[in-house]
Design an enzyme around this catalytic site. Sequence first.
Site, short mmCIF file in Angstrom:
data_model
loop_
_atom_site.label_atom_id
_atom_site.label_comp_id
_atom_site.label_asym_id
_atom_site.label_seq_id
_atom_site.Cartn_x
_atom_site.Cartn_y
_atom_site.Cartn_z
N GLY A 13 0.84 -1.20 0.00
CA GLY A 13 0.00 0.00 0.00
C GLY A 13 0.87 1.25 0.00
NE ARG A 75 -2.42 -4.24 -0.70
CZ ARG A 75 -1.88 -3.61 0.33
NH1 ARG A 75 -0.73 -4.02 0.82
NH2 ARG A 75 -2.48 -2.57 0.87
CG ASP A 106 3.92 -6.92 7.17
OD1 ASP A 106 3.47 -6.25 6.22
OD2 ASP A 106 3.21 -7.54 7.97
CB THR A 128 3.15 0.42 6.81
OG1 THR A 128 1.77 0.27 7.14
CG2 THR A 128 3.95 0.09 8.05
CG ASP A 130 -1.30 -0.56 8.55
OD1 ASP A 130 -2.11 0.37 8.35
OD2 ASP A 130 -1.27 -1.59 7.87
CG ASP A 132 1.88 -3.25 10.72
OD1 ASP A 132 2.73 -2.72 9.99
OD2 ASP A 132 0.96 -3.96 10.27
NE ARG A 174 -3.57 -5.67 5.87
CZ ARG A 174 -2.91 -5.57 4.74
NH1 ARG A 174 -1.61 -5.50 4.73
NH2 ARG A 174 -3.56 -5.51 3.60
O1 F6P Z 1 -1.29 -1.72 5.19
C1 F6P Z 1 -1.80 -0.50 4.87
C2 F6P Z 1 -3.27 -0.57 4.66
O2 F6P Z 1 -3.69 0.74 4.36
C3 F6P Z 1 -4.09 -1.17 5.81
O3 F6P Z 1 -4.25 -0.26 6.86
C4 F6P Z 1 -5.36 -1.55 5.10
O4 F6P Z 1 -6.03 -2.60 5.74
C5 F6P Z 1 -4.86 -1.99 3.76
O5 F6P Z 1 -3.62 -1.37 3.56
C6 F6P Z 1 -5.79 -1.62 2.61
O6 F6P Z 1 -5.27 -2.16 1.45
P1 F6P Z 1 -5.77 -1.82 -0.02
O7 F6P Z 1 -5.07 -0.57 -0.45
O8 F6P Z 1 -5.33 -3.00 -0.81
O9 F6P Z 1 -7.24 -1.62 0.02
#
Ligand code: F6P
Length: 345
Positions: A13, A75, A106, A128, A130, A132, A174
Site C-alpha cells: 500500500g 501487492r 512487512d 506503512t 499502520d 506495525d 490492519r
Molecule cells: O497496510 C496499509 C493498509 O492501508 C491497511 O491499513 C489496510 O487494511 C490496507 O492497507 C488496505 O489495502 P488496499 O489498499 O489493498 O485496500
Amino acid sequence: MARRRVGILTGGGDCPGLNAVIRAVTRKGTDAYGYDIVGVMLGWRGMLESVSMPLDLNAVSGILPRGGTILGTSRTNPYNEPDGADTVKRNMVTMELDALIAVGGDDTVGVASRLYEDGVNVIGVPKTIDNDLDGTDQTFGFDTAINTVTDAIDRLHTTAESHNRVMVVEVMGRHAGWIAVEAGIAGGADMVLIPEQPVDLEMVCSSIQKRHDRGKTFSIVVVAEGARLSDESLVLQSEERDAFGHVRLGGIGIVLGEEIERRTGFETRVTVLGHIQRGGNPTAFDRVLGTRFGIAAIDLVHTGDFGNMVALRGTDIVSVPLKDAVSKLRTVDMNLYDIARVFFG
Ligand code: F6P
C-alpha cells in the site's frame, strides 16, 4: 569502469513519504557516490516484468511534498508466482542492477529478506501508515495518517455536538491499533477500540451512557478496522486473499454503530475514513524520516551492508537484519492504550 547501478522500488500500500525516500536515494546516490539510480515500477511486479525508469536529479525534482509514489506500487509477491524469485534474480542481471533498495511494509520487506537469502544484494526501507513493523520504532506515513485522522475527528466533534449523536469513526491499521490509539488520544476520543483488545460491548455502551448521564450529549468512538467483538470473527469487506494472504478488513464500524444505537438508544452515525488516511502530502516529520531512511539506505549500499533494513531507534537511524525486521507484528504498547483509556466515558 562502468558506473554501478542501484534499483529502488516501492511495494504494498502506498503512503506519504515514499517520494522523500526516492529523492534522497537518487540525490545522494548520484551526487556523492556516482551511481546510476534506476526506478523499478510497480513494486515487485516491475522486477518480474523488467519495467523501470532512470532516476536523475531532474526526475526527482519537486516530488518531496507529494504523497503516493512516482514509481507506482503493487501487492505482487514474487514467491507467489511460478519461477518468481528466479525471474527477479535473472532480471537483476538483465537490468544490470548491482543492488536493490526495497521500500515497503512487512510483505515487501519480507520478500526482500527471502531474496537476500537467495543471493540478491538488497536493502530494506520500512514504510506503512499502520506503524506495525517490529524492527523500527516508527515507520514513515504513520505521522501523516494520524494527523489526517485527528483532523477528521475534530470535524466530527462539531457535527456530533450539534446533533447530539454518537459518531463512530473506523480507521485503518490492519491487525494493529496504532492509528486508532494515537489519533484517538490526539482527537480526544471518548472510546478507542483496537485489535489487541476484544471489544466488550457492555463496557462500551455503559461508558457512553455514563458520559451522557453527566450531561454530555455526544460521543466519539474510534474503532480500528481489525478490532473484533468478543467471541466474534473479524469483519471483512472481502474474504478474497491478496498475493500475501491478506483478506480485506472493513465494516466493524457499521456493526458497532448499530449495536451502540440499539443498546443505548442514542442516535449513531458511522464514518469510514478508508484510503483518505493514506493520501495527501506528507507531514514535515514523514518528509524528514523518509529522507533520513533514504540517505541511510544508499549509505548501506555503498558500504556493501546488504541484507539489512534501515530503522528508527529512539532518535537514531540504525540498521537491523532483514530477517529480524519482519519476524513479528508490532502491536500497540498497552501503556499507551492505558493513557487513551483514562479519557473513556
Ligand atoms: O497496510 C496499509 C493498509 O492501508 C491497511 O491499513 C489496510 O487494511 C490496507 O492497507 C488496505 O489495502 P488496499 O489498499 O489493498 O485496500
